[in-house]
Design a protein around this motif. Structure first.
Motif, short mmCIF file in Angstrom:
data_model
loop_
_atom_site.label_atom_id
_atom_site.label_comp_id
_atom_site.label_asym_id
_atom_site.label_seq_id
_atom_site.Cartn_x
_atom_site.Cartn_y
_atom_site.Cartn_z
N LYS A 1 0.82 -1.21 0.00
CA LYS A 1 0.00 0.00 0.00
C LYS A 1 0.85 1.25 0.00
N HIS A 2 2.00 1.20 0.67
CA HIS A 2 2.80 2.43 0.80
C HIS A 2 3.87 2.54 -0.27
N GLY A 3 3.71 1.78 -1.37
CA GLY A 3 4.45 2.08 -2.57
C GLY A 3 5.80 1.41 -2.75
N PHE A 4 6.05 0.30 -2.03
CA PHE A 4 7.32 -0.39 -2.17
C PHE A 4 7.11 -1.77 -2.79
N VAL A 5 8.16 -2.27 -3.42
CA VAL A 5 8.18 -3.64 -3.94
C VAL A 5 9.30 -4.39 -3.25
N PHE A 6 8.96 -5.54 -2.66
CA PHE A 6 9.93 -6.42 -2.02
C PHE A 6 9.97 -7.73 -2.81
N VAL A 7 11.18 -8.21 -3.10
CA VAL A 7 11.34 -9.40 -3.94
C VAL A 7 12.24 -10.40 -3.21
N PHE A 8 11.80 -11.67 -3.18
CA PHE A 8 12.51 -12.70 -2.43
C PHE A 8 12.68 -13.96 -3.27
N THR B 1 5.03 5.31 -5.40
CA THR B 1 4.13 6.37 -4.94
C THR B 1 4.95 7.47 -4.28
N ARG B 2 4.32 8.61 -4.11
CA ARG B 2 4.90 9.68 -3.30
C ARG B 2 4.55 9.43 -1.84
N HIS B 3 5.31 10.08 -0.93
CA HIS B 3 5.15 9.79 0.49
C HIS B 3 4.90 11.03 1.35
N GLU B 4 4.61 12.14 0.73
CA GLU B 4 4.41 13.36 1.51
C GLU B 4 3.48 14.31 0.77
N VAL B 5 2.67 15.01 1.52
CA VAL B 5 1.82 16.07 0.97
C VAL B 5 2.36 17.41 1.47
N THR B 6 2.69 18.28 0.55
CA THR B 6 3.19 19.61 0.89
C THR B 6 2.41 20.66 0.11
N LYS B 7 2.65 21.92 0.42
CA LYS B 7 2.01 23.00 -0.33
C LYS B 7 2.38 22.92 -1.81
N GLU B 8 3.61 22.50 -2.07
CA GLU B 8 4.09 22.44 -3.45
C GLU B 8 3.47 21.28 -4.24
N THR B 9 3.12 20.19 -3.52
CA THR B 9 2.57 19.02 -4.23
C THR B 9 1.06 18.97 -4.17
N PRO C 1 4.00 8.95 12.91
CA PRO C 1 2.99 8.30 13.75
C PRO C 1 1.73 9.15 13.92
N PRO C 2 0.56 8.53 13.91
CA PRO C 2 -0.67 9.27 14.19
C PRO C 2 -0.64 9.88 15.59
N SER C 3 -1.40 10.97 15.75
CA SER C 3 -1.38 11.71 17.01
C SER C 3 -2.78 12.20 17.34
N ASP C 4 -3.00 12.50 18.62
CA ASP C 4 -4.24 13.16 19.01
C ASP C 4 -4.06 14.67 19.15
N GLN C 5 -2.85 15.16 18.85
CA GLN C 5 -2.56 16.58 19.00
C GLN C 5 -2.59 17.33 17.67
N TYR C 6 -2.44 16.63 16.57
CA TYR C 6 -2.42 17.27 15.25
C TYR C 6 -2.83 16.23 14.20
N GLU C 7 -3.17 16.74 13.02
CA GLU C 7 -3.50 15.84 11.92
C GLU C 7 -2.23 15.23 11.34
N THR C 8 -2.34 13.96 10.98
CA THR C 8 -1.27 13.29 10.26
C THR C 8 -1.78 12.99 8.86
N ILE C 9 -1.09 13.51 7.85
CA ILE C 9 -1.52 13.31 6.47
C ILE C 9 -0.61 12.27 5.86
N MET C 10 -1.12 11.04 5.77
CA MET C 10 -0.33 9.92 5.30
C MET C 10 -0.50 9.76 3.79
N MET C 11 0.63 9.61 3.12
CA MET C 11 0.63 9.41 1.69
C MET C 11 1.57 8.25 1.37
N PRO C 12 1.01 7.13 0.86
CA PRO C 12 -0.41 6.86 0.61
C PRO C 12 -1.16 6.60 1.91
#
Length: 752
Positions: free
Chosen positions: A343-350, A389-397, A424-435
């Motif tokens: 889900k978070h955009g990586f490929v692992f091969v074994f 995938t990308r991993h961060e949401v910013t003003k520029e993106t 990590p998710p928090s109860d003090q601020y929003e966490t914007i997870m990408m993906p």
């Protein structure tokens, strides 16, 4: 079978490799389909390896542009939105009118038989098995938490299977079976030899049941083995949890596709997150086998090796796409491999047998959680292969097509929020997870050319916005008058047993109980009573609904296990109705709502919603298909897919927000990749460069895996087009010449 571990469990990485010196004894066992046999579509993903790969020669890059509708089968008024058919010889099995399982002749389109009113059947597909002499042919599926079998020739339930035709899948899960409301997976499982290997979807709340993986005999229904995905005392991985965690932690389930290497007898499990998804204060440790790719001996259920892609997951990064079995060429050497996209955009091969990584994987440090009693894992495994995938949401993106008012709103939110991989998710601020919770890659979003080492991935740029809140009395969306009515009813009838603050006493805690049982069940318990609780027959419907909301529920929420169907007999050759009759529980106990006595646990629990309100939060393209060359670890090509009227109408270079959710692919041996996407889109891509060779638009949306079959040398593509379009501007069912809702079959025109 001897198993040799060549590196032991440590606090920094939970990786175990094995040498399987005697695995060869499993090669050549009877009644196994070769991984190289991709000429039929008798499994959800085509064959047991779930590759969606099809071997046929008629449809090529040169003629695919001539594809046209060959025939259709209407689904009726009860829409089987997600069901993927299978084809055996000249019969296609579909889900249709009145939640009926229907056998259709693929030559004439004529109904052979109808088993009506299978309300609550597996939503996405079924399994097919036949004996060596082909005299016994069975369809294996789940129905309302039971495993059942239907004769594939007659359409009638096989009552010698299990207990008078069914197996209760709620048994053996370290919970009171009568307290389990939901167990069966949306996916059908997979057939190996004379076993059906089943995952589950037990829910994602605190105290949901564990998602143990189990194998049943397809003839008798007997449970053959269980793999404890949350280990028991004495089992490998038990020390990666608190003591007795298996008694209260749930999840760690395969809710998607299990892949099998039939030649070696190995099943590959993509395992999901432990509960609760976003807070793990009650499950300190790395939490094996959560978020792990696990290789099992498919005959015995014994673990051979595993790799954990996320330690102590608090981001809902389940492994949901099917593990892909390929042969890759590395440094001139062919290696049979298994690859997993996340889900978070990586490929692992074994290495498929030993579990040794074919491309390096590094353990890298990430931020520490600041939540009370939460102990996030200090490092996470990062693949050396390029992320998709990308991993961060910013003003520029941020999405440049947002109206200015929305941009300003998001600029302000981003100033106080945190975004980035493994924040990590928090109860003090929003966490914007990408993906976010939907990926990235999700179920159905991987396919492969297994002989040439190419994996195909459908992916989307879809963020989630999280903010934890302490579990307590639910937020009440009720009028002042309703609140007074509910409090009066609760004080007069419930408080004595369940406590002033709903926290429990003589009776169990009712805090957020509305999130754990469906309204129909809640209504039955209140009006009819349960155990020592009397029934309150005098309560009116409005008070009941208000009370249910007060307890955290939504009276109009749907029941996963019992969708659709009006229990009337449809027209056609009906041979049976309702499946094997399941005996009701003598007593239905309340779901588990609190920790077992004596278990140490945090003082508080925390939750958040999935935060999926913004599918187009980032700049486009929002959804893509890509070819990943695993011989050299590069992305060969990438193309946007899907259409949507959100922000940018009709621009094919942008893809569609949430454009690959519930979509799929078919990869052909002639180098054509068929893919479905949002907006009713169906594409045929050139496997070498991603050029679009053919494109069409369905009259109804598709939310199921497409399939392929051949008949007398002619090749057919089948798509379930039964879902509704979400926006009128893209509702193709209203356009002139639209096809009826149903299964659409494409082929090349016959030669004149």
């Amino acid at each position: 079978m001897p198993t040799i571990y060549i590196h032991k469990l440590t606090s920094r990485t939970i990786i175990t490799f094995v040498s399987l010196f005697s695995l060869v004894v499993y090669v050549g066992c009877d009644n196994r389909t070769s991984n190289k046999d991709h000429t039929t579509w008798t499994h959800y993903g085509g064959s047991a390896d779930q590759s969606k790969y099809f071997q046929a020669s008629q449809i090529t890059k040169q003629n695919v542009g001539q594809m046209a509708v060959a025939w259709t089968y209407p689904s009726g008024d009860n829409f089987p939105y997600f069901f993927s058919p299978i084809v055996v010889d000249t019969t296609m099995y579909v889900l249709g009118k009145n939640s009926s399982l229907i056998a259709v002749n693929v030559v004439t389109g004529k109904e052979i038989w109808i088993h009506a009113n299978l309300t609550g059947m597996t939503r996405r597909g079924i399994n097919y098995w036949e004996s060596k002499d082909k005299k016994d042919k069975r369809l294996i599926f789940t129905l309302n938490n039971s495993l059942q079998a239907i004769d594939a020739v007659t359409g009638k339930s096989i009552l010698t299977f299990g207990d008078s035709g069914y197996v209760d899948m709620r048994q053996g899960l370290d919970r009171d079976p009568s307290s389990i409301r939901r167990m069966q997976a949306m996916m059908p499982g997979v057939i190996y030899d004379d076993l059906v290997i089943m995952g589950s979807a037990p829910g994602e709340s605190y105290f949901s049941p564990p998602g143990y993986v189990r194998a049943y005999n397809v003839v008798t229904g007997k449970l053959e083995w269980t793999f404890h995905t949350i280990p028991h005392p004495g089992e490998f991985g038990y020390d990666t949890w608190p003591k007795d965690a298996y008694k209260y932690v749930g999840g760690v389930n395969v809710w998607s596709e299990i892949s099998v290497d039939p030649e070696r007898g190995i099943a590959y499990l993509p395992l999901g997150s432990p509960t609760y998804d976003y807070y793990g204060g009650d499950r300190k440790g790395s939490n094996l086998f959560g978020n792990s790719l696990v290789a099992l001996d498919a005959r015995t259920g014994k673990r051979l090796w595993h790799f954990q892609t996320v330690h102590h997951d608090i981001w809902d990064y389940d492994l949901s796409p099917a593990p892909q079995l390929l042969t890759v060429n590395r440094n001139g050497k062919n290696i049979d491999a298994v690859a997993i996209a996340t889900k978070h955009g990586f490929v692992f091969v074994f290495d498929r047998v030993t579990g040794e990584p074919i491309f390096p994987i590094d353990e890298k440090p990430f931020p520490k959680s600041e939540m009370p009693e939460e102990v996030s894992w200090p490092t996470q495994p990062i693949s050396s292969l390029p992320s998709f995938t990308r991993h961060e949401v910013t003003k520029e993106t941020l999405n440049p097509y947002f109206p200015d008012s929305i941009k300003q709103q998001w600029y302000k939110r981003l100033e106080s929020a945190k975004s980035g991989l493994y924040v990590p998710p928090s109860d003090q601020y929003e966490t914007i997870m990408m993906p976010g919770a939907l990926g990235g890659a999700n179920f159905g979003n991987t396919a492969a050319d297994p002989e040439n080492g190419i994996m195909y991935i459908q992916t989307q740029e879809y963020a989630s916005v999280y903010k934890l809140e302490k579990v307590g009395p639910p937020k009440i969306d009720l009028s002042e008058n309703d609140v007074k009515k509910v409090k009066s009813f609760y004080t007069g009838n419930c408080q004595t047993c369940h406590g002033e603050n709903m926290a429990g006493g003589v009776g169990p805690s009712l805090v957020n109980v509305g999130q754990r049982i469906f309204y129909s069940e809640f209504k039955s318990i209140v009006t009819n009573g349960s155990g020592q609780m009397p029934g309150f027959t005098h309560v009116d419907e409005e008070t009941l609904k208000a009370l249910y909301r007060y307890l955290g529920g939504n009276p109009i929420s749907f029941n996963f296990g019992r969708r659709g169907g009006d229990n009337t007999t449809p027209e056609g050759p009906v041979v049976a109705s309702g499946g094997a009759k399941i005996r009701p529980d003598a007593k239905r106990n309340a779901p588990m709502l609190d920790y077992p006595e004596g278990v140490q646990h945090p003082a508080d629990r925390y939750t958040t919603d999935y935060g999926l309100e913004w599918p187009g939060l980032l700049s486009p393209p929002w959804s893509s298909i890509l070819a990943y060359d695993l011989n050299n670890g590069t992305i060969k090509w990438r193309k946007p897919i899907g259409e949507d009227s959100l922000y940018v109408q009709g621009d094919k270079t942008k893809g569609a927000p949430n454009g690959t959710q519930r979509k799929g692919m078919v990869v052909t041996s002639t180098g054509v990749v068929f893919a479905t996407a949002k907006g009713g889109k169906v594409y045929a891509f050139d496997a070498d460069n991603g050029n679009i060779l053919w494109e069409t638009t369905l009259s109804h949306e598709t939310n199921a895996q497409p399939i392929m079959y051949t008949l007398n040398g002619k090749q057919y593509l089948v798509i379930n087009a039964t879902s509704n379009f979400m926006k009128d501007s893209y509702d193709h069912s209203k356009k002139e010449g639209a096809l009826p809702r149903g299964y659409v079959v494409y082929s090349l025109p016959d030669a004149k």
